[in-house]
Scaffold this active site. Structure first.
Site, PDB file in Angstrom:
ATOM      1  N   GLU A 162       0.831  -1.357   0.125  1.00 27.11           N
ATOM      2  CA  GLU A 162       0.081   0.092   0.021  1.00 27.11           C
ATOM      3  C   GLU A 162       0.816   1.281  -0.119  1.00 27.11           C
ATOM      4  OE1 GLU A 162      -2.761  -0.448   3.403  1.00 27.11           O
ATOM      5  OE2 GLU A 162      -3.680  -1.994   2.383  1.00 27.11           O
ATOM      6  N   ASN A 191       2.184  -5.351  -3.147  1.00 24.07           N
ATOM      7  CA  ASN A 191       0.872  -5.464  -2.852  1.00 24.07           C
ATOM      8  C   ASN A 191       0.068  -4.312  -2.540  1.00 24.07           C
ATOM      9  OD1 ASN A 191      -1.076  -7.777  -2.213  1.00 24.07           O
ATOM     10  ND2 ASN A 191      -1.099  -6.954   0.016  1.00 24.07           N
ATOM     11  N   HIS A 232     -10.136  -5.973  -2.201  1.00 26.85           N
ATOM     12  CA  HIS A 232     -11.236  -5.840  -1.200  1.00 26.85           C
ATOM     13  C   HIS A 232     -12.254  -4.961  -1.924  1.00 26.85           C
ATOM     14  CE1 HIS A 232      -8.942  -7.223   2.393  1.00 26.85           C
ATOM     15  NE2 HIS A 232      -7.994  -6.403   1.938  1.00 26.85           N
ATOM     16  N   GLU A 292      -6.058 -10.617  -0.950  1.00 29.50           N
ATOM     17  CA  GLU A 292      -7.007 -10.416   0.088  1.00 29.50           C
ATOM     18  C   GLU A 292      -8.357 -10.257   0.020  1.00 29.50           C
ATOM     19  OE1 GLU A 292      -5.459  -7.123   2.393  1.00 29.50           O
ATOM     20  OE2 GLU A 292      -3.420  -7.634   1.961  1.00 29.50           O
ATOM     21  N   ASP A 295     -12.201 -10.095  -0.728  1.00 31.17           N
ATOM     22  CA  ASP A 295     -13.369 -10.153  -0.003  1.00 31.17           C
ATOM     23  C   ASP A 295     -14.392  -9.028  -0.794  1.00 31.17           C
ATOM     24  OD1 ASP A 295     -12.479  -7.683   1.279  1.00 31.17           O
ATOM     25  OD2 ASP A 295     -12.176  -8.718   3.413  1.00 31.17           O
TER      26      ASP A 295
HETATM   27  C1  XIL Z   1      -6.227  -6.016   8.320  1.00 27.15           C
HETATM   28  C2  XIL Z   1      -6.845  -7.243   9.248  1.00 27.15           C
HETATM   29  O1  XIL Z   1      -7.725  -8.067   8.613  1.00 27.15           O
HETATM   30  C3  XIL Z   1      -7.302  -6.836  10.482  1.00 27.15           C
HETATM   31  O2  XIL Z   1      -7.655  -7.769  11.369  1.00 27.15           O
HETATM   32  C4  XIL Z   1      -6.435  -5.773  11.302  1.00 27.15           C
HETATM   33  O3  XIL Z   1      -6.989  -5.116  12.534  1.00 27.15           O
HETATM   34  C5  XIL Z   1      -6.156  -4.637  10.238  1.00 27.15           C
HETATM   35  O4  XIL Z   1      -5.478  -5.098   9.252  1.00 27.15           O
HETATM   36  N1  XIL Z   1      -4.860  -4.742   4.087  1.00 27.15           N
HETATM   37  C6  XIL Z   1      -3.986  -5.317   4.214  1.00 27.15           C
HETATM   38  C7  XIL Z   1      -4.104  -6.225   5.531  1.00 27.15           C
HETATM   39  O5  XIL Z   1      -2.873  -5.569   3.654  1.00 27.15           O
HETATM   40  O6  XIL Z   1      -3.099  -6.621   6.449  1.00 27.15           O
HETATM   41  C8  XIL Z   1      -5.255  -5.681   6.180  1.00 27.15           C
HETATM   42  O7  XIL Z   1      -5.862  -6.450   7.432  1.00 27.15           O
HETATM   43  C9  XIL Z   1      -6.517  -5.204   5.553  1.00 27.15           C
HETATM   44  C10 XIL Z   1      -6.169  -4.394   4.332  1.00 27.15           C
END
Ligand code: XIL
Length: 353
Positions: free
Chosen positions: A164, A205, A241, A270, A272
């Site tokens: 990020e 990422n 996401h 990741e 969802d």
């Molecule tokens: C999130 C986790 O899912 C949570 O449990 C935590 O409180 C915060 O981080 N992008 C990422 C992940 O790269 O590491 C993040 O994970 C979600 C967004």
């Protein structure tokens, strides 16, 4: 498209079916998530399918543990490889939870995505509040990367080295790293990680780079430049996401393909798909389409090597805690019952490569 020979596909399918007879056996019909495990179906595409793992759930919830083992061929620690867990005080290390996940993965024939080495979040306060000179902070980051990658050397398939680093408009995110070290911290991080474990695949990422646009263009320019400079970067992770209230990334396959053409691996890291609660059939159908779009984009990209969901059950999702009024983002509901999205993923993987 992935171009595998029929023989290769057949062998892969047979191998995975043989595996299915063992630890990853198909669930008896009537089990909520019946049918062949996702990992078995994915193997026929030479793809690993993964999940982020919540270590508390893994320790305390037998259904969660069984599904993690049965459905997935790669795992990502959701939190326990982040800096604030690994070194909460300077010089005090805690690898215990992360080591547990690595062992779990070994026992279940899973590969581990290491997450994450350089990020602006979940940093210990001794890092963020230290009054560092640039040289000192550089040494601190170098040591963190070297310590972490060395500790897990040989156990990590893919490392998220930098996470990020960009804003939505394609400029570099203002963080302690950019602020103190300048943009060169990114190349340095990859070089240091490679020195510590030359065999791990090193990834950049980010989120909201599924679409073609200013942010993904900036990532594209960065990784192209890094490759040209001989910086050891192997792949780009598309977090995935999504939220059904926004347009789905219809051009994701085309976008991933341009990274593929640079000679890089890609991965969905990741996935969802959240929605405003309560869920209903229309929203769940939209969610299924969005998961399917991301998976199909990966399947259409020759070197998309893994498709990882950020948790697989709504029971342990990070979404409700972060996005007010939203949730129901995962493949299974809170009772581990499959949602339309689970069937969509299963169907996409079951289709002939
Ligand atoms: C999130 C986790 O899912 C949570 O449990 C935590 O409180 C915060 O981080 N992008 C990422 C992940 O790269 O590491 C993040 O994970 C979600 C967004």
């Amino acid at each position: 498209m992935r171009a595998f020979t029929a023989a290769a596909v057949t062998t892969a399918a047979l191998t995975s079916l043989a595996l299915a007879g063992g630890a990853q056996a198909a669930a008896p019909s009537g089990h909520p998530a019946s049918g062949l495990p996702l990992r078995t179906l994915a193997a026929a595409h030479h793809l690993r399918v993964g999940t982020a793992v919540d270590m508390d759930a893994l320790a305390g919830d037998a259904t969660y543990t069984a599904d993690t083992a049965r459905q997935f061929s790669t795992v990502t620690p959701e939190n326990v490889m982040k800096w604030d867990t690994l070194e909460p005080q300077q010089g005090t290390f805690d690898y215990s939870q992360a080591d547990k996940l690595v062992k779990f993965a070994e026992r279940h024939g899973q590969k581990v995505r290491g997450h994450v080495l350089v990020w602006h979040n979940q940093l210990p306060s001794w890092v963020t509040s230290g009054d560092w000179t640039a040289d000192q902070l550089r040494a601190v980051l170098h040591k963190h990367i070297t310590d972490t990658v060395t500790h897990f050397k040989g156990s990590i398939w893919q490392w998220d080295v930098v996470n990020e680093a960009f804003n939505e408009d394609g400029t570099l995110r203002d963080s302690i790293w950019l602020d103190k070290l300048g943009p060169g911290y990114i190349a340095d991080a990859f070089r240091w990680a490679h020195e510590a474990d030359p065999h791990a695949k090193l990834f950049y990422n980010d989120y909201n780079i599924e679409w073609t646009g200013p942010k993904s263009n900036a990532v594209y320019d960065l990784v192209k430049r890094l490759r040209a400079q001989g910086v050891p970067i192997d792949g780009v992770g598309f977090q995935g996401h999504l939220d059904i209230q926004y347009n789905p990334p219809a051009d994701m396959a085309a976008n991933m393909s341009r990274f593929d053409k640079l000679g890089l691996d890609t991965a969905v890291t990741e996935a969802d798909v959240r929605m405003t609660l309560p869920a209903d059939d229309t929203k769940l159908a939209q969610q299924a389409d969005a998961y399917r779009l991301m998976l199909d984009s990966c399947l259409a990209t020759r070197h998309c090597i893994s498709f990882t969901v950020w948790g697989f059950t709504d029971k342990y999702s990070w979404v409700p805690g972060v996005f007010t009024g939203e949730g129901a983002a995962n493949l299974l509901d809170e009772s581990f019952q499959p949602k339309p999205a689970f069937r969509a993923v299963q169907d996409a993987l079951a289709a002939r490569p």
